[in-house]
Design a protein around this motif. Structure first.
Motif, PDB file in Angstrom:
ATOM      1  N   ASN A 133      11.701  -4.919   5.316  1.00  0.00           N
ATOM      2  CA  ASN A 133      11.250  -3.938   6.289  1.00  0.00           C
ATOM      3  C   ASN A 133      11.150  -2.574   5.626  1.00  0.00           C
ATOM      4  O   ASN A 133      11.913  -2.263   4.720  1.00  0.00           O
ATOM      5  N   HIS A 134      10.214  -1.791   6.101  1.00  0.00           N
ATOM      6  CA  HIS A 134      10.156  -0.393   5.633  1.00  0.00           C
ATOM      7  C   HIS A 134      10.594   0.496   6.788  1.00  0.00           C
ATOM      8  O   HIS A 134      10.000   0.440   7.864  1.00  0.00           O
ATOM      9  N   PRO A 135      11.639   1.330   6.574  1.00  0.00           N
ATOM     10  CA  PRO A 135      12.149   2.148   7.690  1.00  0.00           C
ATOM     11  C   PRO A 135      11.070   3.014   8.346  1.00  0.00           C
ATOM     12  O   PRO A 135      11.178   3.332   9.527  1.00  0.00           O
TER      13      PRO A 135
ATOM     14  N   VAL B 254       5.106  -2.141  -7.953  1.00  0.00           N
ATOM     15  CA  VAL B 254       4.583  -3.273  -7.171  1.00  0.00           C
ATOM     16  C   VAL B 254       3.123  -3.076  -6.729  1.00  0.00           C
ATOM     17  O   VAL B 254       2.287  -3.970  -6.914  1.00  0.00           O
ATOM     18  N   PRO B 255       2.753  -1.908  -6.145  1.00  0.00           N
ATOM     19  CA  PRO B 255       1.358  -1.780  -5.695  1.00  0.00           C
ATOM     20  C   PRO B 255       0.346  -1.928  -6.843  1.00  0.00           C
ATOM     21  O   PRO B 255      -0.773  -2.376  -6.622  1.00  0.00           O
ATOM     22  N   TYR B 256       0.760  -1.584  -8.066  1.00  0.00           N
ATOM     23  CA  TYR B 256      -0.172  -1.672  -9.199  1.00  0.00           C
ATOM     24  C   TYR B 256      -0.323  -3.113  -9.683  1.00  0.00           C
ATOM     25  O   TYR B 256      -1.368  -3.504 -10.186  1.00  0.00           O
TER      26      TYR B 256
ATOM     27  N   ASN C  79       8.601   9.467  -2.046  1.00  0.00           N
ATOM     28  CA  ASN C  79       7.461   9.159  -1.182  1.00  0.00           C
ATOM     29  C   ASN C  79       7.803   8.059  -0.174  1.00  0.00           C
ATOM     30  O   ASN C  79       7.010   7.154   0.070  1.00  0.00           O
ATOM     31  N   ARG C  80       8.984   8.150   0.426  1.00  0.00           N
ATOM     32  CA  ARG C  80       9.410   7.111   1.360  1.00  0.00           C
ATOM     33  C   ARG C  80       8.999   7.415   2.804  1.00  0.00           C
ATOM     34  O   ARG C  80       9.108   6.553   3.682  1.00  0.00           O
ATOM     35  N   SER C  81       8.624   8.666   3.096  1.00  0.00           N
ATOM     36  CA  SER C  81       8.104   9.032   4.437  1.00  0.00           C
ATOM     37  C   SER C  81       9.120   8.903   5.571  1.00  0.00           C
ATOM     38  O   SER C  81       8.738   8.623   6.705  1.00  0.00           O
TER      39      SER C  81
ATOM     40  N   GLY D  95       7.250 -10.495   2.837  1.00  0.00           N
ATOM     41  CA  GLY D  95       6.196  -9.550   2.472  1.00  0.00           C
ATOM     42  C   GLY D  95       6.865  -8.315   1.905  1.00  0.00           C
ATOM     43  O   GLY D  95       8.044  -8.082   2.180  1.00  0.00           O
ATOM     44  N   GLN D  96       6.150  -7.509   1.126  1.00  0.00           N
ATOM     45  CA  GLN D  96       6.759  -6.278   0.586  1.00  0.00           C
ATOM     46  C   GLN D  96       7.064  -5.293   1.697  1.00  0.00           C
ATOM     47  O   GLN D  96       7.954  -4.460   1.579  1.00  0.00           O
ATOM     48  N   ASN D  97       6.297  -5.369   2.791  1.00  0.00           N
ATOM     49  CA  ASN D  97       6.538  -4.492   3.939  1.00  0.00           C
ATOM     50  C   ASN D  97       6.048  -5.235   5.174  1.00  0.00           C
ATOM     51  O   ASN D  97       4.933  -5.019   5.641  1.00  0.00           O
TER      52      ASN D  97
ATOM     53  N   ASP E 200       0.820  -1.220   0.000  1.00  0.00           N
ATOM     54  CA  ASP E 200       0.000   0.000   0.000  1.00  0.00           C
ATOM     55  C   ASP E 200       0.850   1.264   0.000  1.00  0.00           C
ATOM     56  O   ASP E 200       0.342   2.345   0.256  1.00  0.00           O
ATOM     57  N   ASN E 201       2.137   1.145  -0.248  1.00  0.00           N
ATOM     58  CA  ASN E 201       3.002   2.303  -0.009  1.00  0.00           C
ATOM     59  C   ASN E 201       3.146   3.291  -1.152  1.00  0.00           C
ATOM     60  O   ASN E 201       3.404   4.455  -0.927  1.00  0.00           O
ATOM     61  N   TYR E 202       3.054   2.844  -2.335  1.00  0.00           N
ATOM     62  CA  TYR E 202       3.164   3.738  -3.492  1.00  0.00           C
ATOM     63  C   TYR E 202       4.413   4.613  -3.467  1.00  0.00           C
ATOM     64  O   TYR E 202       4.328   5.838  -3.550  1.00  0.00           O
ATOM     65  N   CYS E 203       5.565   3.989  -3.316  1.00  0.00           N
ATOM     66  CA  CYS E 203       6.812   4.720  -3.532  1.00  0.00           C
ATOM     67  C   CYS E 203       6.741   5.183  -4.994  1.00  0.00           C
ATOM     68  O   CYS E 203       6.277   4.437  -5.855  1.00  0.00           O
ATOM     69  N   SER E 204       7.215   6.396  -5.258  1.00  0.00           N
ATOM     70  CA  SER E 204       6.855   7.003  -6.548  1.00  0.00           C
ATOM     71  C   SER E 204       7.511   6.342  -7.758  1.00  0.00           C
ATOM     72  O   SER E 204       7.134   6.595  -8.884  1.00  0.00           O
ATOM     73  N   TYR E 205       8.503   5.489  -7.526  1.00  0.00           N
ATOM     74  CA  TYR E 205       9.201   4.835  -8.650  1.00  0.00           C
ATOM     75  C   TYR E 205       8.676   3.426  -8.907  1.00  0.00           C
ATOM     76  O   TYR E 205       9.078   2.778  -9.871  1.00  0.00           O
ATOM     77  N   CYS E 206       7.801   2.908  -8.061  1.00  0.00           N
ATOM     78  CA  CYS E 206       7.615   1.457  -7.981  1.00  0.00           C
ATOM     79  C   CYS E 206       6.280   0.972  -8.546  1.00  0.00           C
ATOM     80  O   CYS E 206       5.226   1.544  -8.274  1.00  0.00           O
TER      81      CYS E 206
HETATM   82 FE1  SF4 Z   1       7.529  -0.804  -3.974  1.00  0.00          FE
HETATM   83 FE2  SF4 Z   1       8.542  -1.615  -1.647  1.00  0.00          FE
HETATM   84 FE3  SF4 Z   1       7.727   0.914  -1.961  1.00  0.00          FE
HETATM   85 FE4  SF4 Z   1       5.946  -1.064  -1.841  1.00  0.00          FE
HETATM   86  S1  SF4 Z   1       7.333  -0.390  -0.201  1.00  0.00           S
HETATM   87  S2  SF4 Z   1       5.931   0.634  -3.280  1.00  0.00           S
HETATM   88  S3  SF4 Z   1       7.040  -2.671  -2.912  1.00  0.00           S
HETATM   89  S4  SF4 Z   1       9.453  -0.111  -3.023  1.00  0.00           S
END
Ligand code: SF4
Ligand code: SAH
Length: 474
Positions: free
Chosen positions: A266-268, A195-197, A305-307, A229-231, A187-193
């Motif tokens: 992990n997501h920081p 994966v969520p789509y 968009n890494r927060s 998991g992705q996160n 659910d993170n939608y990092c702006s380059y990625c």
């Molecule tokens: Fe992509 Fe990982 Fe960001 Fe999710 S958290 S949008 S999988 S880089």
């Protein structure tokens, strides 16, 4: 070593009905399958499920597509490179299909979830029989059955409908280490990625289902578990009752027979004190953590968009190191994100110097359709990206070499995975912190824990000698 997965298809699913009625698939003569997988561990796990279903249908694995009656390409679209490889490989199958028209060719995975891609593949490579997406891959037996019956091209790419399928048989490659998916999507939608789509919204498996799978795997002889998991830090969202990731880790730690627990990614922004505490408290959780930083510049992190900021990331690293002194920390870094200046890149280099990563997976930024970064105006020229990439690799290799050198002369418990690929007289295994160690020894030690003194190190692995432990006095 190959192991049969758990034999649990959900009764009454279309997949099982197709499986039961599929005379062509259930052949008396063993048929062969070949699966090629690109991308991350989640894709590997999906391929293990496809292999599990194929084995239930009487198929056996072969090491070359030429010998297979069913070929599956499980694709990745996180970076353009991975996509180009798939197209190249698909082109090469034309001749094979001419020589073996009965062979079924299926293409699946993340690339198929992108608008128009699956349709274009069926058109451009008319010898492809089946295209299916990441949602409902458990229905593969049904797709295969239909392709065999009708001889027509099958297209089964679906939107994420929020459902999760449990009980699909999994054929794992190793008999020792198992990857266990605990959540799907992101659910993170990092702006380059992308994966969520292509993988849809976050969905967590229940802790009961995860623990049941781990218990069954322990019965089969597995001792090391990587929770995937992705996160993983946002595990539990939407579960009733809620179970946090830290709670899940503690429950897995309690399963008798579990020897080593790892987890990624992990997501920081989401990893919390409770997870770090669980790492400290639980004896089976290893001293290893993958914390993707992506960039050392707070300005670029905001655009990604890494927060989190550079400072927040560094303080997290400080906290982890203060509580788990020997922890091995790895990361992912993207070079040449749109708008990255030389000064921003210098910040990435200095962050790497400051942290001293044990390992870093470095990527050239790759433009991905429909992502916000794709629309950013200030794309970095390719030659600049490459030049920065080379400088970064030098820094991260140096720090990996330094971190590994600290293991010199230490005695580490190595979980022996088997003979090394190129040297049958050399065994390969890992430390608790996840470092690869090669040492002379006999294959019969596979699956055991061995004390090994480290005698040589480089950026990527360690080398050592098994030490004989004196027999305990009676
Ligand atoms: Fe992509 Fe990982 Fe960001 Fe999710 S958290 S949008 S999988 S880089
Ligand atoms: N969910 C994980 C991994 C996602 S993909 C995470 O957030 O860490 C694995 C890695 O691929 C990412 O960490 C990132 O470094 C890289 N990546 C993703 N999209 C990319 C892109 N468009 N270009 C280059 N690297 C990318």
């Amino acid at each position: 070593m190959k192991k049969e997965g758990t034999n649990l298809l959900i009764p009454g699913t279309p997949a099982l009905r197709a499986l039961r009625s599929s005379k062509e698939a259930f052949s008396a003569d063993p048929k062969a399958y070949y699966i090629e997988t690109w991308g991350c561990q989640m894709n590997e796990e999906d391929s293990e499920k496809l292999a599990g279903m194929l084995e239930q249908m009487g198929y056996r694995p072969v090491g070359h597509p030429q010998k297979a009656q069913c070929i599956i390409f499980n694709t990745c679209c996180v970076r353009e490179n991975a996509e180009l490889k798939v197209y190249g490989n698909l082109g090469r199958l034309k001749k094979l299909k001419e020589e073996h028209p009965q062979t079924i060719i299926a293409v699946c995975g993340c690339m198929m979830q992108q608008k128009g891609v699956g349709e274009a593949i069926l058109k451009r490579y008319p010898y492809v029989d089946i295209v299916f997406g990441t949602h409902h891959a458990e229905r593969f037996p049904e797709y295969l059955h239909r392709a065999l019956q009708s001889g027509e091209q099958i297209f089964e790419v679906h939107e994420d409908d929020g459902t999760l399928s449990e009980g699909v048989p999994i054929l794992r490659e190793s008999g020792l280490k198992a990857y266990v998916t605990i959540m799907y999507g992101c659910d993170n939608y990092c702006s380059y990625c992308v994966v969520p789509y292509v993988r849809g919204r976050e969905k967590s498996r229940t802790s009961e289902a995860i623990l049941a799978e781990i218990r069954a795997l322990v019965e089969e002889g597995y001792v090391e578990f990587t929770l995937l998991g992705q996160n993983v830090n946002s595990y539990g969202k939407g579960l009733e009752p809620y179970v946090s990731f830290a709670e899940l880790l503690r429950k897995v730690n309690e399963v008798p027979g579990v020897s080593r627990i790892r987890f990624m990614t992990n997501h920081p922004k989401d990893i919390d004190e409770e997870v770090i505490k669980a790492m400290v408290d639980c004896e089976h959780i290893t001293e290893q953590i993958h914390l993707p930083v992506q960039s050392g510049s707070s300005r670029i992190l905001a655009r990604m968009n890494r927060s989190y900021t550079r400072e927040q990331y560094l303080s997290l690293i400080g906290r982890v190191r203060s509580l788990i002194p020997n922890v091995a920390i790895s990361t992912d870094i993207i070079v040449g994100f749109p708008g990255e200046s030389e000064a921003d890149f210098q910040e990435t280099l200095s962050l790497c110097e400051e942290v001293g990563f044990d390992a870093a997976y470095t990527f050239l930024y790759s433009k991905r359709n429909h992502t916000p970064a794709d629309r950013m105006a200030d794309q970095v020229p390719e030659d600049v990206k490459h030049e920065r990439f080379n400088r970064l690799v030098e820094v991260v290799n140096r720090s990996a070499a330094e971190r590994n050198a600290a293991y010199l002369h230490r005695v580490e418990d190595i979980l022996v995975e088997g003979p090394s690929k190129n040297r049958p007289d050399t065994l390969t295994g890992r430390t608790r912190s996840g470092k690869t160690v090669n040492f002379p020894g006999d294959q019969s030690l596979t699956g055991t824990l061995q004390p090994v003194r480290i005698t040589k190190t480089n950026s990527f692995s360690l080398f050592g000698e098994r030490i004989e432990v004196p027999a305990k006095e009676a």
